[in-house]
Design an enzyme around this catalytic site. Structure first.
Site, short mmCIF file in Angstrom:
data_model
loop_
_atom_site.label_atom_id
_atom_site.label_comp_id
_atom_site.label_asym_id
_atom_site.label_seq_id
_atom_site.Cartn_x
_atom_site.Cartn_y
_atom_site.Cartn_z
N TYR A 1 4.02 6.74 9.75
CA TYR A 1 3.15 5.61 9.40
C TYR A 1 3.94 4.48 8.75
O TYR A 1 3.73 3.30 9.07
CB TYR A 1 2.00 6.06 8.49
CG TYR A 1 0.89 5.03 8.42
CD1 TYR A 1 -0.17 5.06 9.31
CD2 TYR A 1 0.94 3.99 7.49
CE1 TYR A 1 -1.17 4.10 9.28
CE2 TYR A 1 -0.05 3.02 7.45
CZ TYR A 1 -1.11 3.08 8.35
OH TYR A 1 -2.08 2.11 8.33
N LYS B 1 0.83 0.18 14.94
CA LYS B 1 2.24 0.13 15.36
C LYS B 1 2.62 -1.00 16.32
O LYS B 1 3.82 -1.21 16.56
CB LYS B 1 2.61 1.47 16.04
CG LYS B 1 2.64 2.65 15.09
CD LYS B 1 3.86 2.58 14.18
CE LYS B 1 3.77 3.47 13.00
NZ LYS B 1 3.95 2.81 11.72
N HIS C 1 0.85 -1.20 0.00
CA HIS C 1 0.00 0.00 0.00
C HIS C 1 0.87 1.24 0.00
O HIS C 1 1.70 1.43 0.89
CB HIS C 1 -0.91 0.02 1.23
CG HIS C 1 -2.08 -0.91 1.11
ND1 HIS C 1 -3.31 -0.63 1.63
CD2 HIS C 1 -2.19 -2.11 0.50
CE1 HIS C 1 -4.14 -1.62 1.35
NE2 HIS C 1 -3.48 -2.54 0.68
N PRO D 1 -4.39 0.95 18.62
CA PRO D 1 -4.11 0.38 17.29
C PRO D 1 -4.19 1.38 16.13
O PRO D 1 -3.85 1.03 14.99
CB PRO D 1 -5.19 -0.71 17.14
CG PRO D 1 -6.25 -0.35 18.10
CD PRO D 1 -5.61 0.38 19.22
P1 RFL Z 1 1.63 -11.21 21.81
O1 RFL Z 1 1.17 -11.31 20.40
O2 RFL Z 1 0.63 -10.84 22.84
O3 RFL Z 1 2.30 -12.61 22.17
C1 RFL Z 1 2.66 -12.93 23.49
C2 RFL Z 1 2.60 -14.45 23.63
O4 RFL Z 1 2.99 -14.80 24.95
C3 RFL Z 1 2.11 -15.80 25.46
N1 RFL Z 1 2.14 -15.72 26.93
C4 RFL Z 1 2.85 -16.56 27.70
N2 RFL Z 1 3.59 -17.61 27.40
C5 RFL Z 1 4.19 -18.28 28.42
N3 RFL Z 1 4.01 -17.92 29.72
C6 RFL Z 1 3.26 -16.88 30.08
N4 RFL Z 1 3.09 -16.55 31.35
C7 RFL Z 1 2.62 -16.14 29.04
N5 RFL Z 1 1.83 -15.05 29.01
C8 RFL Z 1 1.54 -14.81 27.74
C9 RFL Z 1 0.76 -15.45 24.85
O5 RFL Z 1 -0.11 -16.57 24.79
C10 RFL Z 1 1.19 -14.99 23.45
O6 RFL Z 1 1.20 -16.03 22.52
O7 RFL Z 1 2.85 -10.17 21.96
P2 RFL Z 1 4.05 -9.84 20.95
O8 RFL Z 1 4.68 -11.08 20.41
O9 RFL Z 1 4.87 -8.82 21.64
O10 RFL Z 1 3.32 -9.15 19.67
C11 RFL Z 1 2.65 -7.92 19.80
C12 RFL Z 1 1.49 -7.84 18.81
O11 RFL Z 1 0.71 -9.01 18.94
C13 RFL Z 1 0.62 -6.59 19.03
O12 RFL Z 1 1.41 -5.48 19.32
C14 RFL Z 1 -0.26 -6.26 17.79
O13 RFL Z 1 -1.19 -7.27 17.54
C15 RFL Z 1 -1.00 -4.93 17.98
N6 RFL Z 1 -1.88 -4.59 16.85
C16 RFL Z 1 -1.38 -4.07 15.68
N7 RFL Z 1 -0.05 -3.92 15.52
C17 RFL Z 1 0.47 -3.48 14.32
O14 RFL Z 1 1.70 -3.34 14.21
N8 RFL Z 1 -0.35 -3.18 13.24
C18 RFL Z 1 -1.70 -3.31 13.32
O15 RFL Z 1 -2.37 -3.12 12.31
C19 RFL Z 1 -2.28 -3.74 14.59
N9 RFL Z 1 -3.59 -3.91 14.72
C20 RFL Z 1 -3.27 -4.78 16.98
C21 RFL Z 1 -4.10 -4.41 15.88
C22 RFL Z 1 -3.81 -5.33 18.15
C23 RFL Z 1 -5.19 -5.49 18.23
N10 RFL Z 1 -5.69 -6.09 19.44
C24 RFL Z 1 -6.68 -7.07 19.49
C25 RFL Z 1 -4.99 -5.88 20.69
C26 RFL Z 1 -5.46 -4.56 15.96
C27 RFL Z 1 -6.03 -5.07 17.15
C28 RFL Z 1 -7.53 -5.18 17.20
C1 PHB Z 2 -6.08 -4.06 10.77
O1 PHB Z 2 -6.39 -4.87 11.64
O2 PHB Z 2 -6.17 -4.34 9.55
C2 PHB Z 2 -5.61 -2.71 11.16
C3 PHB Z 2 -5.66 -2.34 12.49
C4 PHB Z 2 -5.23 -1.06 12.85
C5 PHB Z 2 -4.77 -0.18 11.87
C6 PHB Z 2 -4.72 -0.57 10.55
C7 PHB Z 2 -5.13 -1.85 10.19
O3 PHB Z 2 -4.38 1.07 12.20
#
Ligand code: RFL
Ligand code: PHB
Length: 389
Positions: A384, A296, A72, A292
């Site tokens: 971004y 990032k 994109h 979100p």
């Molecule tokens: P995670 O993915 O939470 O993984 C941590 C892992 O550790 C396990 N765990 C344990 N394991 C052993 N012992 C314990 N005591 C434990 N406690 C926990 C968990 O089961 C899990 O598997 O952290 P990590 O690896 O640092 O990754 C971070 C990302 O997952 C997170 O920052 C992103 O998903 C945030 N996020 C977005 N980030 C982006 O860069 N671009 C996006 O477009 C974006 N969109 C989003 C998002 C997060 C969202 N939610 C639901 C929070 C959109 C949403 C809706």
């Molecule tokens: C996505 O889940 O596709 C997503 C989430 C947050 C953003 C952009 C995309 O800012």
């Protein structure tokens, strides 16, 4: 058991670190609380910065991303009846790739399995011991059986609710937090995306985001109240509300269908300092959370992994500690800039319950300024697509 780096958490940070360490012959064991299927069922991020793409290439797991991810070059911002495009490519000479976190995680698991990397699932009661000494160890249980791993270093990649951050004593640890007074209701549906780029919408009725995973899989979000639950929203009510918040021409061509996932995520800004205590290093959501809006979270987890991997590489291959010693300071400098961007972009696009008429005028002026000022657009685009690391 013995290993060089014990990694707590088998999310994207933990797996990417394990995979990169593997490329330089450093051994690790990943401890994951859930099953692999559970981790792969979590729908999260969708937008990858170039920095993360480069790291996945370095880790040898970017083939599917290059084949199936969508590049994109810009995104649309709408407010009221107005909209404008931020051209990332032209302004910042960079793009982002739309490819789901679920797929990134799947590719990393496949690569770890192929490389014979050790991942232990269903671990319980993980505890970190002697992290402030040269010979730390981790204990845990699987099916009621106690286990111990002796190691050189521990990487705390266990997300916001993990145990690693809590292992740093409160006399050393300082936490900074902002909770936003709303959440995001997200829907995944097997429908074609409404537009070929993301649409971030500030509307009178609250924020909305049109995103995607592929040509036939859409991801949409609307700002909602924290007291609501996904069950309060029928699919029909969700689509109606989304249509009211996005530009009319987009609403008219929006293809709706049954949701295949529906969930509410709270919005939070959070940073813990320092990100290192002795031989324990925190990475990703274990150390910081962003709302979100700026996409990032995953990308910042990746920049932490980069700094930690460089530090550990210098330690193991050159015998120098400068990289691991500067890990926390280097990672935090970038983390705070990402926090600033995510907070600013969230403030620009959401409706706040206590927003005054003056606050609304400020938001509108900021949007008008961004629409018409190239310098403001450049700053937005640079943030971004991802600040350098
Ligand atoms: P995670 O993915 O939470 O993984 C941590 C892992 O550790 C396990 N765990 C344990 N394991 C052993 N012992 C314990 N005591 C434990 N406690 C926990 C968990 O089961 C899990 O598997 O952290 P990590 O690896 O640092 O990754 C971070 C990302 O997952 C997170 O920052 C992103 O998903 C945030 N996020 C977005 N980030 C982006 O860069 N671009 C996006 O477009 C974006 N969109 C989003 C998002 C997060 C969202 N939610 C639901 C929070 C959109 C949403 C809706
Ligand atoms: C996505 O889940 O596709 C997503 C989430 C947050 C953003 C952009 C995309 O800012």
């Amino acid at each position: 058991m013995k290993t060089q780096v014990a990694i707590i958490g088998g999310g994207p940070s933990g797996l990417l670190l394990a995979q990169l360490l593997g490329t330089i012959g450093v051994e690790s064991i990943v401890l994951e609380r859930q099953t692999k299927d559970y981790v792969l069922a979590r729908i999260r991020a969708g937008v990858l910065e170039q920095g993360l793409v480069r790291m996945l290439e370095e880790a040898g797991c970017a083939d599917r991303l290059h084949a199936e991810g969508h590049v994109h070059d810009g995104a649309l911002i709408s407010y009221g009846e107005e909209d404008f495009r931020i051209d990332f490519k032209q302004l910042a000479q960079a793009s982002v790739v739309v490819y789901g976190q679920t797929e990134v995680t799947r590719d990393l698991y496949t690569a770890r399995e192929k490389a014979g990397g050790q991942i232990v699932f269903n671990v319980e009661h993980v505890q970190i011991h002697r992290a402030d000494c040269d010979n730390p160890h981790v204990t845990y249980e699987v099916d009621g059986q106690a286990h111990r791993i002796d190691c050189d270093f521990i990487a705390g990649c266990d997300g916001f609710h993990g145990v690693s951050r809590q292992a740093i004593p409160l006399t050393v640890r300082r936490e900074y937090e902002k909770i936003y007074p709303f959440g995001w209701l997200g829907v995944l549906s097997e429908t074609p995306p409404v537009h070929d780029e993301l649409i971030y919408a500030n509307s009178k009725r609250g924020f909305a985001l049109c995103s995607m995973r592929s040509d036939h899989l859409s991801r949409y979000y609307i700002q909602c109240s924290l007291s609501e639950s996904p069950a309060d929203w029928t699919d029909a009510a969700f689509w109606e509300e989304l249509k009211r918040r996005i530009p009319t021409d987009m609403a008219e061509k929006l293809v709706t269908g049954p949701s295949i996932e529906k969930s509410i995520a709270p919005l939070r800004s959070f940073v813990t300092e320092p990100m290192r205590w002795g031989r324990l290093f925190l990475c990703g959501d274990a150390a910081h959370i962003v709302p979100p809006t700026g996409a990032k979270g995953l990308n910042t987890a990746a920049s932490d992994v980069h700094y930690l991997f460089q530090g550990l590489k210098a330690f193991y291959l050159e015998g120098t500690e400068a990289g691991i010693d500067s890990y926390s300071a280097k990672a935090l400098r970038r983390v705070w800039k990402v926090e600033r961007f995510s907070w600013w972009f969230s403030s620009l696009l959401h409706r706040y319950p206590d927003q005054s008429e003056f606050d609304l005028k400020m938001q509108l002026a900021e949007l008008d300024f961004l629409r018409s000022n190239k310098a403001a657009q450049l700053a937005m685009a640079q943030n971004y697509v991802g600040l350098p690391y």
